[in-house]
Design a protein around this motif. Structure first.
Motif, PDB file in Angstrom:
ATOM      1  N   ALA A 227       0.835  -1.211   0.000  1.00  0.00           N
ATOM      2  CA  ALA A 227       0.000   0.000   0.000  1.00  0.00           C
ATOM      3  C   ALA A 227       0.869   1.260   0.000  1.00  0.00           C
ATOM      4  CB  ALA A 227      -0.916  -0.004   1.212  1.00  0.00           C
ATOM      5  N   LYS A 228       1.901   1.248   0.845  1.00  0.00           N
ATOM      6  CA  LYS A 228       2.791   2.416   0.929  1.00  0.00           C
ATOM      7  C   LYS A 228       3.513   2.625  -0.418  1.00  0.00           C
ATOM      8  CE  LYS A 228       6.855   4.005   3.396  1.00  0.00           C
ATOM      9  NZ  LYS A 228       7.993   3.549   4.178  1.00  0.00           N
ATOM     10  N   TRP A 229       3.979   1.524  -0.967  1.00  0.00           N
ATOM     11  CA  TRP A 229       4.675   1.586  -2.266  1.00  0.00           C
ATOM     12  C   TRP A 229       3.754   2.158  -3.337  1.00  0.00           C
ATOM     13  CZ3 TRP A 229       9.329   0.943  -4.567  1.00  0.00           C
ATOM     14  CH2 TRP A 229       9.374   0.616  -5.907  1.00  0.00           C
ATOM     15  N   GLU A 230       2.532   1.646  -3.394  1.00  0.00           N
ATOM     16  CA  GLU A 230       1.587   2.088  -4.417  1.00  0.00           C
ATOM     17  C   GLU A 230       1.230   3.564  -4.230  1.00  0.00           C
ATOM     18  OE1 GLU A 230       0.302   0.500  -7.115  1.00  0.00           O
ATOM     19  OE2 GLU A 230       1.740  -1.073  -6.657  1.00  0.00           O
ATOM     20  N   PHE A 231       1.019   3.954  -2.978  1.00  0.00           N
ATOM     21  CA  PHE A 231       0.640   5.344  -2.696  1.00  0.00           C
ATOM     22  C   PHE A 231       1.765   6.296  -3.119  1.00  0.00           C
ATOM     23  CE2 PHE A 231       0.507   8.999   0.252  1.00  0.00           C
ATOM     24  CZ  PHE A 231      -0.727   9.509  -0.113  1.00  0.00           C
TER      25      PHE A 231
ATOM     26  N   VAL B  26      -5.379  -2.109  -3.217  1.00  0.00           N
ATOM     27  CA  VAL B  26      -6.639  -1.414  -2.942  1.00  0.00           C
ATOM     28  C   VAL B  26      -6.412  -0.322  -1.893  1.00  0.00           C
ATOM     29  CG1 VAL B  26      -8.906  -1.707  -1.865  1.00  0.00           C
ATOM     30  CG2 VAL B  26      -8.149  -3.302  -3.628  1.00  0.00           C
ATOM     31  N   LEU B  27      -5.672  -0.692  -0.863  1.00  0.00           N
ATOM     32  CA  LEU B  27      -5.427   0.272   0.214  1.00  0.00           C
ATOM     33  C   LEU B  27      -4.618   1.474  -0.296  1.00  0.00           C
ATOM     34  CD1 LEU B  27      -6.164   0.295   3.198  1.00  0.00           C
ATOM     35  CD2 LEU B  27      -3.895  -0.587   3.704  1.00  0.00           C
ATOM     36  N   GLY B  28      -3.569   1.185  -1.044  1.00  0.00           N
ATOM     37  CA  GLY B  28      -2.700   2.253  -1.554  1.00  0.00           C
ATOM     38  C   GLY B  28      -3.455   3.214  -2.454  1.00  0.00           C
ATOM     39  N   HIS B  29      -4.263   2.653  -3.347  1.00  0.00           N
ATOM     40  CA  HIS B  29      -4.964   3.525  -4.303  1.00  0.00           C
ATOM     41  C   HIS B  29      -6.186   4.186  -3.674  1.00  0.00           C
ATOM     42  CE1 HIS B  29      -2.250   2.721  -7.512  1.00  0.00           C
ATOM     43  NE2 HIS B  29      -2.277   1.447  -7.185  1.00  0.00           N
ATOM     44  N   SER B  30      -6.751   3.540  -2.634  1.00  0.00           N
ATOM     45  CA  SER B  30      -7.823   4.212  -1.895  1.00  0.00           C
ATOM     46  C   SER B  30      -7.251   5.436  -1.188  1.00  0.00           C
ATOM     47  CB  SER B  30      -8.448   3.270  -0.865  1.00  0.00           C
ATOM     48  OG  SER B  30      -9.060   2.190  -1.509  1.00  0.00           O
ATOM     49  N   LEU B  31      -6.041   5.270  -0.659  1.00  0.00           N
ATOM     50  CA  LEU B  31      -5.379   6.412   0.003  1.00  0.00           C
ATOM     51  C   LEU B  31      -5.129   7.536  -1.006  1.00  0.00           C
ATOM     52  CD1 LEU B  31      -2.796   4.750   2.408  1.00  0.00           C
ATOM     53  CD2 LEU B  31      -4.752   6.144   3.032  1.00  0.00           C
ATOM     54  N   SER B  32      -4.717   7.140  -2.211  1.00  0.00           N
ATOM     55  CA  SER B  32      -4.496   8.151  -3.262  1.00  0.00           C
ATOM     56  C   SER B  32      -5.803   8.878  -3.568  1.00  0.00           C
ATOM     57  CB  SER B  32      -4.003   7.480  -4.547  1.00  0.00           C
ATOM     58  OG  SER B  32      -2.657   7.209  -4.446  1.00  0.00           O
ATOM     59  N   ALA B  33      -6.883   8.094  -3.660  1.00  0.00           N
ATOM     60  CA  ALA B  33      -8.197   8.683  -3.956  1.00  0.00           C
ATOM     61  C   ALA B  33      -8.606   9.633  -2.830  1.00  0.00           C
ATOM     62  CB  ALA B  33      -9.233   7.581  -4.125  1.00  0.00           C
ATOM     63  N   LEU B  34      -8.401   9.189  -1.585  1.00  0.00           N
ATOM     64  CA  LEU B  34      -8.774  10.031  -0.447  1.00  0.00           C
ATOM     65  C   LEU B  34      -7.917  11.297  -0.408  1.00  0.00           C
ATOM     66  CD1 LEU B  34      -9.319   7.247   2.215  1.00  0.00           C
ATOM     67  CD2 LEU B  34     -11.065   8.690   1.202  1.00  0.00           C
TER      68      LEU B  34
ATOM     69  N   VAL C  25     -15.126   4.421  -1.235  1.00  0.00           N
ATOM     70  CA  VAL C  25     -13.911   4.498  -2.060  1.00  0.00           C
ATOM     71  C   VAL C  25     -13.197   3.147  -2.063  1.00  0.00           C
ATOM     72  CG1 VAL C  25     -11.593   5.506  -2.144  1.00  0.00           C
ATOM     73  CG2 VAL C  25     -13.570   6.979  -1.830  1.00  0.00           C
ATOM     74  N   VAL C  26     -13.090   2.529  -0.891  1.00  0.00           N
ATOM     75  CA  VAL C  26     -12.394   1.231  -0.801  1.00  0.00           C
ATOM     76  C   VAL C  26     -13.161   0.165  -1.591  1.00  0.00           C
ATOM     77  CG1 VAL C  26     -11.514  -0.544   0.759  1.00  0.00           C
ATOM     78  CG2 VAL C  26     -11.399   1.838   1.428  1.00  0.00           C
TER      79      VAL C  26
ATOM     80  N   PHE D 243     -13.417  -3.243  -6.456  1.00  0.00           N
ATOM     81  CA  PHE D 243     -14.081  -3.676  -7.690  1.00  0.00           C
ATOM     82  C   PHE D 243     -13.171  -3.398  -8.887  1.00  0.00           C
ATOM     83  CE2 PHE D 243     -16.699  -2.797 -11.416  1.00  0.00           C
ATOM     84  CZ  PHE D 243     -17.475  -3.940 -11.471  1.00  0.00           C
ATOM     85  N   MET D 244     -12.613  -2.189  -8.905  1.00  0.00           N
ATOM     86  CA  MET D 244     -11.722  -1.825 -10.024  1.00  0.00           C
ATOM     87  C   MET D 244     -10.503  -2.746 -10.055  1.00  0.00           C
ATOM     88  SD  MET D 244     -11.584   2.291  -9.834  1.00  0.00           S
ATOM     89  CE  MET D 244     -13.010   3.317  -9.712  1.00  0.00           C
ATOM     90  N   ALA D 245      -9.949  -3.049  -8.876  1.00  0.00           N
ATOM     91  CA  ALA D 245      -8.769  -3.928  -8.819  1.00  0.00           C
ATOM     92  C   ALA D 245      -9.113  -5.310  -9.354  1.00  0.00           C
ATOM     93  CB  ALA D 245      -8.256  -4.024  -7.386  1.00  0.00           C
ATOM     94  N   ALA D 246     -10.306  -5.803  -9.021  1.00  0.00           N
ATOM     95  CA  ALA D 246     -10.727  -7.133  -9.489  1.00  0.00           C
ATOM     96  C   ALA D 246     -10.812  -7.149 -11.015  1.00  0.00           C
ATOM     97  CB  ALA D 246     -12.072  -7.503  -8.873  1.00  0.00           C
ATOM     98  N   ILE D 247     -11.385  -6.104 -11.572  1.00  0.00           N
ATOM     99  CA  ILE D 247     -11.516  -6.054 -13.037  1.00  0.00           C
ATOM    100  C   ILE D 247     -10.130  -5.876 -13.674  1.00  0.00           C
ATOM    101  CG2 ILE D 247     -12.531  -4.795 -14.990  1.00  0.00           C
ATOM    102  CD1 ILE D 247     -14.587  -6.344 -13.352  1.00  0.00           C
ATOM    103  N   ALA D 248      -9.337  -4.973 -13.110  1.00  0.00           N
ATOM    104  CA  ALA D 248      -7.994  -4.737 -13.676  1.00  0.00           C
ATOM    105  C   ALA D 248      -7.153  -6.014 -13.617  1.00  0.00           C
ATOM    106  CB  ALA D 248      -7.300  -3.609 -12.922  1.00  0.00           C
ATOM    107  N   ALA D 249      -7.350  -6.809 -12.545  1.00  0.00           N
ATOM    108  CA  ALA D 249      -6.578  -8.053 -12.401  1.00  0.00           C
ATOM    109  C   ALA D 249      -6.940  -9.065 -13.483  1.00  0.00           C
ATOM    110  CB  ALA D 249      -6.810  -8.654 -11.020  1.00  0.00           C
ATOM    111  N   SER D 250      -8.117  -8.903 -14.083  1.00  0.00           N
ATOM    112  CA  SER D 250      -8.533  -9.851 -15.123  1.00  0.00           C
ATOM    113  C   SER D 250      -8.107  -9.380 -16.515  1.00  0.00           C
ATOM    114  CB  SER D 250     -10.049 -10.027 -15.093  1.00  0.00           C
ATOM    115  OG  SER D 250     -10.677  -8.872 -15.605  1.00  0.00           O
ATOM    116  N   ILE D 251      -7.529  -8.190 -16.588  1.00  0.00           N
ATOM    117  CA  ILE D 251      -7.103  -7.650 -17.891  1.00  0.00           C
ATOM    118  C   ILE D 251      -5.670  -8.065 -18.167  1.00  0.00           C
ATOM    119  CG2 ILE D 251      -6.628  -5.533 -19.184  1.00  0.00           C
ATOM    120  CD1 ILE D 251      -8.900  -4.211 -17.607  1.00  0.00           C
ATOM    121  N   ASP D 252      -5.458  -8.654 -19.329  1.00  0.00           N
ATOM    122  CA  ASP D 252      -4.097  -9.067 -19.668  1.00  0.00           C
ATOM    123  C   ASP D 252      -3.357  -7.940 -20.382  1.00  0.00           C
ATOM    124  OD1 ASP D 252      -2.172 -11.258 -19.680  1.00  0.00           O
ATOM    125  OD2 ASP D 252      -2.295 -11.035 -21.850  1.00  0.00           O
TER     126      ASP D 252
END
Lengths: 393, 310
Positions: A10-14, A214-222, A269-270, A275-284
């Protein structure tokens, strides 16, 4: 529970997307643009100029800061010639039997204000001619005061300050979700394309990975929501204290509603990021996949809520405020406009929390299974099967 | 760490990637998986890592008194075949992130980082973004990422790919150092000369099956059961002469003064020479020791011929 590895991810992603220098520059640019808009509108404001209006003899309206009414001694033809050839007049009035002609060179915004002033003047003249008093004229202009009175005690009213808060929250959520959308899509599919995923799998579990993302990008969104709120508040303060020169009044701020808004907004937001992470994880490959657009489904709760914001006691708003996928947007708005028993938001929040827990498990499963397919993108059927499967990973 | 793989199988849609493969890896050894592309090496590695599960058979990993069905993450260092790191981040940031994920403290991370960057001569490039490095140097960073936490087992899928001969040699030394430090190493590779220098045990695979397995000597004896000797003579000799002199032996006259004899066993050499010496003077005698590359090619050719025959 969130593991230590998830927090590291999460910290890395943020921090990956947090470039404070660029962010500061973008805010300064935004301020600069706002300043330019303000300066431009100040300089082109026609209301600050004074306009000379040639009026016929006997015209009794007094000059104002904006309009100077003068009765020239020259003929109407000469006045029109002056209007055409030099800057003596901005407009020339020519009264007729049933109408008054306003001669001017070309259409300008200040002429609408002149028309309003003249209309009011002639209305008063007409009333005087009819022998009406000023009170009678006022009564004629507003014959009856219409006021809505609501019998449902729980309904707080239509245009209350709380509605402003609710709208602001919807806007902030939109800001946050837009940030999360871009970053999550780029981060997850980018990792796949840069082939980091398999390396990470050997260190963290798919669930830890997805939780961290999810946590890292939720923090970015917040963070985006917080900074935008801060900017808007600053703008509000400057507008009230500096330009309007009024004392700051915050008694309309309902802290009780605000306290409920925060957990709903946070969990919302979380939930959307998961949901977005789940969809993105299915994208090749994001360049060829059509799944990216599905991530925008998370904006629908905001849109649906906005569409029924003026009927907060209706069945649609009630339904939206209970559905776990839409309650994060609808329940705070409903609460702002309708007095609800304490257990309703609490239960809605619990449902939202349970859905979030389930969805994060689904996202973890999709990530793992998607990775095991090695370059082949899972179908919607595969995704649904994984989502509904209860198999431990 | 000891690993015992018994009769594992793996299917992907219509492809059977692994068919009944068994092997054992002893603690502290370097074990090499060899085979052409599509042989099933990476599929086996992914099952060992736990990314996929075998459809049949089983994997037993024993370490520190525990038993597992794949290598637990806490003991594993992994260089995947499909690899990459964050190209827009510096070498240092990439490695610190991975070290943090492994649970290393800041002091431990710094110590390991300094050590490995020094080993791979990347110390002065630690602040550079990964994308600024050459492919070879990026590969070195990947290798550091696999061992920065000093795991009990390191799995390296094609560690030599993308490296020039000098850097390949550096990786050989690196792997030898890992073994000396007590780590168990599994690697898959095509570079036979490197594997020959390194591997304690190896498994040659083709089309998902084990073709040969064991130490280099064992593989040599399996791939070439009949030892061969090259004999050089002082004078030219003919095939007709050899028919008389070496009756009962399988031979091939390569040049008029160079003869290859296939023996049933090494001990037969002295009898063979005694049979030949009365007729011609010998200049040189040498046993044929094909390198791993040749053994590998022989084994693959034999496997293909067997498959075609079937």
């Amino acid at each position: 529970m969130i593991s230590r590895q998830s927090l590291v991810v999460a910290k890395w992603e943020f921090l990956r997307f947090f470039k404070w220098k660029q962010q500061l520059i973008s805010y300064l640019l935004m301020l600069g643009v706002m300043g330019a808009i303000f300066a431009w509108s100040y300089f082109v404001d026609e209301g600050r100029q004074q306009y000379r209006i040639a009026v016929p003899a006997g015209f009794s309206l007094e000059s104002s800061a904006q309009f100077q009414f003068q009765q020239p001694t020259v003929s109407l033809e000469e006045q029109l010639r002056q209007l055409q050839q030099d800057e003596t007049w901005h407009a020339v009035l020519e009264p007729g039997d049933e109408q008054v002609l306003i001669h001017t060179k070309a259409g300008k915004k200040w002429q609408q204000q002149l028309q309003s002033v003249l209309l009011e003047h002639y209305r008063q003249q007409y009333a005087a001619a009819q022998g009406w008093s000023a009170e009678q004229l006022a009564a004629l202009q507003q014959p009856v005061s219409l006021e809505m009175r609501y019998l449902d005690d729980n309904y707080k009213g239509k245009d209350r300050p709380e509605k402003l808060i609710a709208l602001a929250v919807l806007f902030m959520l939109l800001m946050g979700l837009t940030t999360a959308f871009g970053q999550l899509l780029m981060s997850i599919t980018g990792e796949k394309q840069h082939r980091v995923t398999e390396q990470l799998f050997a260190i963290v579990t798919p669930q830890q990975w997805i939780d961290g993302k999810v946590l890292g990008h939720s923090l970015s969104a917040l963070k985006a929501m917080f900074t935008t709120t801060l900017m808007m508040l600053l703008g509000f303060l400057v507008a009230v204290l500096v330009f309007a020169n009024k004392p700051l009044q915050l008694d309309w701020l309902n802290l009780g509603v605000l306290a409920w808004l925060l957990p709903f907004a946070l969990l919302g937001v979380v939930l959307c990021a998961t949901f977005m992470a789940a969809i993105a994880a299915s994208i090749d490959d994001p360049n060829t996949s059509g799944k990216g657009a599905v991530m925008m489904i998370t904006w629908l709760p905001l849109l649906f809520t906005y569409l029924v914001i003026d009927s907060p006691t209706g069945w649609a708003m009630t339904l939206l405020s209970w559905l776990p996928l839409t309650s994060f947007a609808a329940m705070p708005v409903r609460m702002a406009l309708v007095e609800l028993p304490w257990w309703q938001p609490l239960l809605s929040l619990m449902l939202l929390l349970a859905t979030l827990y389930w969805l994060r498990r689904v996202a973890g499963r999709i990530f793992l299974r998607g990775m095991q397919m090695y370059g082949k993108e899972p179908s919607w059927g595969d995704i649904m099967r994984w989502a509904l499967s209860n198999k431990a990973d | 760490m000891q690993i015992t793989v018994t009769q594992i199988e793996k299917h992907y849609a219509t492809v059977q990637a692994v068919r009944g493969v068994s092997f054992q890896i002893q603690p502290g050894e370097i074990f090499a998986l060899l085979g052409p592309n599509g042989a099933g090496k990476s599929s086996i590695i992914r099952m060992l890592v736990g990314m996929t599960r075998p459809d049949a058979g089983h994997i037993l990993v024993q370490h520190d008194g525990g038993e597992f069905d794949h290598v637990p993450r806490r003991y594993l260092g992994y260089l995947p075949e499909d690899r990459g790191l964050y190209a827009d981040k510096s070498v240092e940031k990439n490695l610190r992130f991975l070290a943090q994920l492994h649970g290393l403290s800041a002091a431990e991370t710094e110590q390991q980082l300094t050590h490995w960057l020094n080993v791979f001569e990347l110390t002065d490039r630690r602040k550079e973004d990964l994308k600024q490095l050459s492919k070879g140097n990026q590969q070195k960073v990947q290798l550091i990422a696999a061992v920065i936490h000093r795991p009990a087992l390191v799995i390296l899928d094609e560690p030599f790919s993308g490296l020039d001969p000098l850097n390949q040699e550096k990786v050989v030394q690196f792997l030898q150092q890992l073994r000396a430090d007590g780590m168990t190493v599994i690697l898959s590779a095509h570079q036979m000369a490197m594997v020959e220098k390194l591997a304690d045990h190896m498994l040659l695979m083709a089309k998902g099956q084990a073709v040969l397995a064991g130490t280099l000597a064992q593989i040599r004896s399996q791939a070439q059961p009949q030892p061969e000797v090259v004999i050089e003579t002082e004078q030219p000799i003919s095939s007709e002469q050899l028919d008389r002199w070496l009756a009962g032996y399988s031979w091939l006259l390569q040049t008029p003064q160079r003869l290859l004899v296939r023996l049933n066993e090494t001990q037969q050499l002295s009898a063979c020479l005694q049979q030949l010496l009365p007729y011609c003077a010998l200049k040189n005698i040498s046993m044929q020791n094909p390198d791993l590359h040749q053994l590998y090619l022989n084994a693959m050719t034999q496997h293909q011929q067997q498959e075609q025959a079937v």
